[in-house]
Design a protein around this motif. Structure first.
Motif, PDB file in Angstrom:
ATOM      1  N   ASN A  31       0.848  -1.174   0.000  1.00 52.55           N
ATOM      2  CA  ASN A  31       0.000   0.000   0.000  1.00 52.55           C
ATOM      3  C   ASN A  31       0.894   1.237   0.000  1.00 52.55           C
ATOM      4  O   ASN A  31       1.736   1.401   0.884  1.00 52.55           O
ATOM      5  N   LEU A  32       0.719   2.113  -1.001  1.00 52.44           N
ATOM      6  CA  LEU A  32       1.505   3.341  -1.084  1.00 52.44           C
ATOM      7  C   LEU A  32       0.964   4.384  -0.122  1.00 52.44           C
ATOM      8  O   LEU A  32      -0.236   4.605  -0.056  1.00 52.44           O
ATOM      9  N   ARG A  33       1.862   5.019   0.589  1.00 53.58           N
ATOM     10  CA  ARG A  33       1.502   6.167   1.426  1.00 53.58           C
ATOM     11  C   ARG A  33       2.051   7.401   0.715  1.00 53.58           C
ATOM     12  O   ARG A  33       1.812   7.574  -0.462  1.00 53.58           O
ATOM     13  N   ASP A  34       2.812   8.257   1.398  1.00 55.04           N
ATOM     14  CA  ASP A  34       3.380   9.441   0.738  1.00 55.04           C
ATOM     15  C   ASP A  34       4.292   8.991  -0.393  1.00 55.04           C
ATOM     16  O   ASP A  34       5.219   8.198  -0.189  1.00 55.04           O
ATOM     17  N   THR A  35       4.019   9.494  -1.598  1.00 53.67           N
ATOM     18  CA  THR A  35       4.745   9.070  -2.796  1.00 53.67           C
ATOM     19  C   THR A  35       5.067  10.283  -3.649  1.00 53.67           C
ATOM     20  O   THR A  35       4.230  11.166  -3.814  1.00 53.67           O
ATOM     21  N   THR A  36       6.277  10.318  -4.204  1.00 51.18           N
ATOM     22  CA  THR A  36       6.650  11.384  -5.131  1.00 51.18           C
ATOM     23  C   THR A  36       7.309  10.779  -6.359  1.00 51.18           C
ATOM     24  O   THR A  36       7.919   9.706  -6.303  1.00 51.18           O
ATOM     25  N   PHE A  37       7.177  11.481  -7.472  1.00 51.52           N
ATOM     26  CA  PHE A  37       7.861  11.121  -8.713  1.00 51.52           C
ATOM     27  C   PHE A  37       8.285  12.423  -9.363  1.00 51.52           C
ATOM     28  O   PHE A  37       7.524  13.389  -9.383  1.00 51.52           O
ATOM     29  N   ALA A  38       9.486  12.445  -9.893  1.00 46.74           N
ATOM     30  CA  ALA A  38       9.968  13.641 -10.587  1.00 46.74           C
ATOM     31  C   ALA A  38      10.931  13.249 -11.691  1.00 46.74           C
ATOM     32  O   ALA A  38      11.735  12.335 -11.530  1.00 46.74           O
ATOM     33  N   VAL A  39      10.822  13.933 -12.808  1.00 47.45           N
ATOM     34  CA  VAL A  39      11.810  13.820 -13.878  1.00 47.45           C
ATOM     35  C   VAL A  39      12.931  14.782 -13.516  1.00 47.45           C
ATOM     36  O   VAL A  39      12.684  15.939 -13.165  1.00 47.45           O
ATOM     37  N   LEU A  40      14.161  14.291 -13.583  1.00 52.08           N
ATOM     38  CA  LEU A  40      15.344  15.089 -13.260  1.00 52.08           C
ATOM     39  C   LEU A  40      16.284  15.008 -14.457  1.00 52.08           C
ATOM     40  O   LEU A  40      17.064  14.066 -14.561  1.00 52.08           O
ATOM     41  N   GLY A  41      16.174  15.962 -15.369  1.00 53.75           N
ATOM     42  CA  GLY A  41      16.945  15.870 -16.612  1.00 53.75           C
ATOM     43  C   GLY A  41      16.460  14.661 -17.383  1.00 53.75           C
ATOM     44  O   GLY A  41      15.275  14.492 -17.618  1.00 53.75           O
ATOM     45  N   ALA A  42      17.376  13.770 -17.777  1.00 55.91           N
ATOM     46  CA  ALA A  42      16.991  12.543 -18.500  1.00 55.91           C
ATOM     47  C   ALA A  42      16.703  11.396 -17.537  1.00 55.91           C
ATOM     48  O   ALA A  42      16.351  10.302 -17.960  1.00 55.91           O
ATOM     49  N   GLY A  43      16.842  11.655 -16.240  1.00 56.16           N
ATOM     50  CA  GLY A  43      16.571  10.635 -15.234  1.00 56.16           C
ATOM     51  C   GLY A  43      15.240  10.889 -14.558  1.00 56.16           C
ATOM     52  O   GLY A  43      14.541  11.857 -14.847  1.00 56.16           O
ATOM     53  N   ALA A  44      14.898   9.998 -13.643  1.00 50.91           N
ATOM     54  CA  ALA A  44      13.657  10.139 -12.882  1.00 50.91           C
ATOM     55  C   ALA A  44      13.859   9.546 -11.501  1.00 50.91           C
ATOM     56  O   ALA A  44      14.647   8.616 -11.322  1.00 50.91           O
ATOM     57  N   GLU A  45      13.124  10.112 -10.549  1.00 52.47           N
ATOM     58  CA  GLU A  45      13.208   9.640  -9.173  1.00 52.47           C
ATOM     59  C   GLU A  45      11.802   9.309  -8.680  1.00 52.47           C
ATOM     60  O   GLU A  45      10.882  10.111  -8.812  1.00 52.47           O
ATOM     61  N   PHE A  46      11.658   8.114  -8.125  1.00 59.11           N
ATOM     62  CA  PHE A  46      10.404   7.658  -7.519  1.00 59.11           C
ATOM     63  C   PHE A  46      10.729   7.337  -6.073  1.00 59.11           C
ATOM     64  O   PHE A  46      11.674   6.603  -5.791  1.00 59.11           O
ATOM     65  N   THR A  47       9.971   7.916  -5.151  1.00 60.54           N
ATOM     66  CA  THR A  47      10.180   7.658  -3.733  1.00 60.54           C
ATOM     67  C   THR A  47       8.820   7.462  -3.085  1.00 60.54           C
ATOM     68  O   THR A  47       7.896   8.234  -3.351  1.00 60.54           O
ATOM     69  N   ALA A  48       8.708   6.440  -2.248  1.00 54.40           N
ATOM     70  CA  ALA A  48       7.432   6.185  -1.584  1.00 54.40           C
ATOM     71  C   ALA A  48       7.641   5.558  -0.217  1.00 54.40           C
ATOM     72  O   ALA A  48       8.525   4.725  -0.031  1.00 54.40           O
ATOM     73  N   VAL A  49       6.812   5.998   0.731  1.00 62.66           N
ATOM     74  CA  VAL A  49       6.687   5.321   2.016  1.00 62.66           C
ATOM     75  C   VAL A  49       5.578   4.297   1.802  1.00 62.66           C
ATOM     76  O   VAL A  49       4.486   4.645   1.332  1.00 62.66           O
ATOM     77  N   CYS A  50       5.867   3.046   2.110  1.00 65.08           N
ATOM     78  CA  CYS A  50       4.946   1.956   1.786  1.00 65.08           C
ATOM     79  C   CYS A  50       4.644   1.079   2.986  1.00 65.08           C
ATOM     80  O   CYS A  50       5.504   0.868   3.846  1.00 65.08           O
ATOM     81  N   GLU A  51       3.435   0.555   3.002  1.00 65.38           N
ATOM     82  CA  GLU A  51       3.047  -0.454   3.974  1.00 65.38           C
ATOM     83  C   GLU A  51       3.229  -1.814   3.315  1.00 65.38           C
ATOM     84  O   GLU A  51       2.600  -2.105   2.291  1.00 65.38           O
TER      85      GLU A  51
END
Length: 176
Positions: A31-51
């Motif tokens: 189960n996803l809680r606080d989640t972020t996604f961002a494109v950073l130049g040609a890369g991408a970052e996905f971060t999530a606090v999960c249950e």
């Protein structure tokens, strides 16, 4: 009993990246809680606090994510989350502040210091240099939690700083 984990992914950006990650996590019962996604130049970052469901380890989740073709060559880390996953009051966005104009060295540092002086917490921050086709501006967006009794003074200081640098600012109050 569920456990709480932090999923952190740094990968080449591509269409379908979020869908592949979210589907893999859903398939594992996460189960996803606080989640972020961002494109950073040609890369991408996905971060999530999960249950994580009972019986599923951080290693299981990390291994499953690393097996995704969309994450080939990515940095994938899944670790126990050591903080309380429940949002605190200073995590509630009260204002969104956008400052744009020419690129200004130290702009994020200056504005961050103003927020600190007024007891405001930066909840989210996005800064990017737009392409020449998009106008070539540098745009910085802050989502902040400002104590109500200090909001007017804080926002005036932000506007004055932006104006003194020849930048425009836009401020909106959040109803979240």
């Amino acid at each position: 009993m569920t456990s709480i984990a932090l999923v952190s992914i740094l990968a080449a950006d591509r269409v379908g990246l979020v869908a592949a990650v979210a589907d893999r996590l859903f398939g594992a019962g996460v189960n996803l809680r606080d989640t972020t996604f961002a494109v950073l130049g040609a890369g991408a970052e996905f971060t999530a606090v999960c249950e994580l469901p009972s019986g599923v380890s951080t290693g299981d989740i990390e291994e499953g994510l690393k097996a995704l073709p969309e994450l080939a060559g990515a940095q994938v880390h899944v670790v126990p989350y050591a903080f309380d996953p429940a949002p605190v009051g200073t995590g509630r966005v009260t204002h969104r502040v956008t400052v744009s104009g020419g690129d200004q060295l130290g702009l994020v540092a200056r504005l961050s210091e103003i927020f600190t002086q007024y007891g405001a917490n930066i909840v989210r921050l996005e800064a990017r240099k737009l392409t020449e086709e998009e106008g070539g501006l540098y745009v910085t967006r802050f989502a902040v939690s400002i104590p109500p009794e200090r909001a007017d003074l804080c926002l005036a200081a932000v506007g004055n700083t932006a104006g003194s640098l020849g930048l425009s600012s836009q401020i909106e109050s959040s109803t979240l």
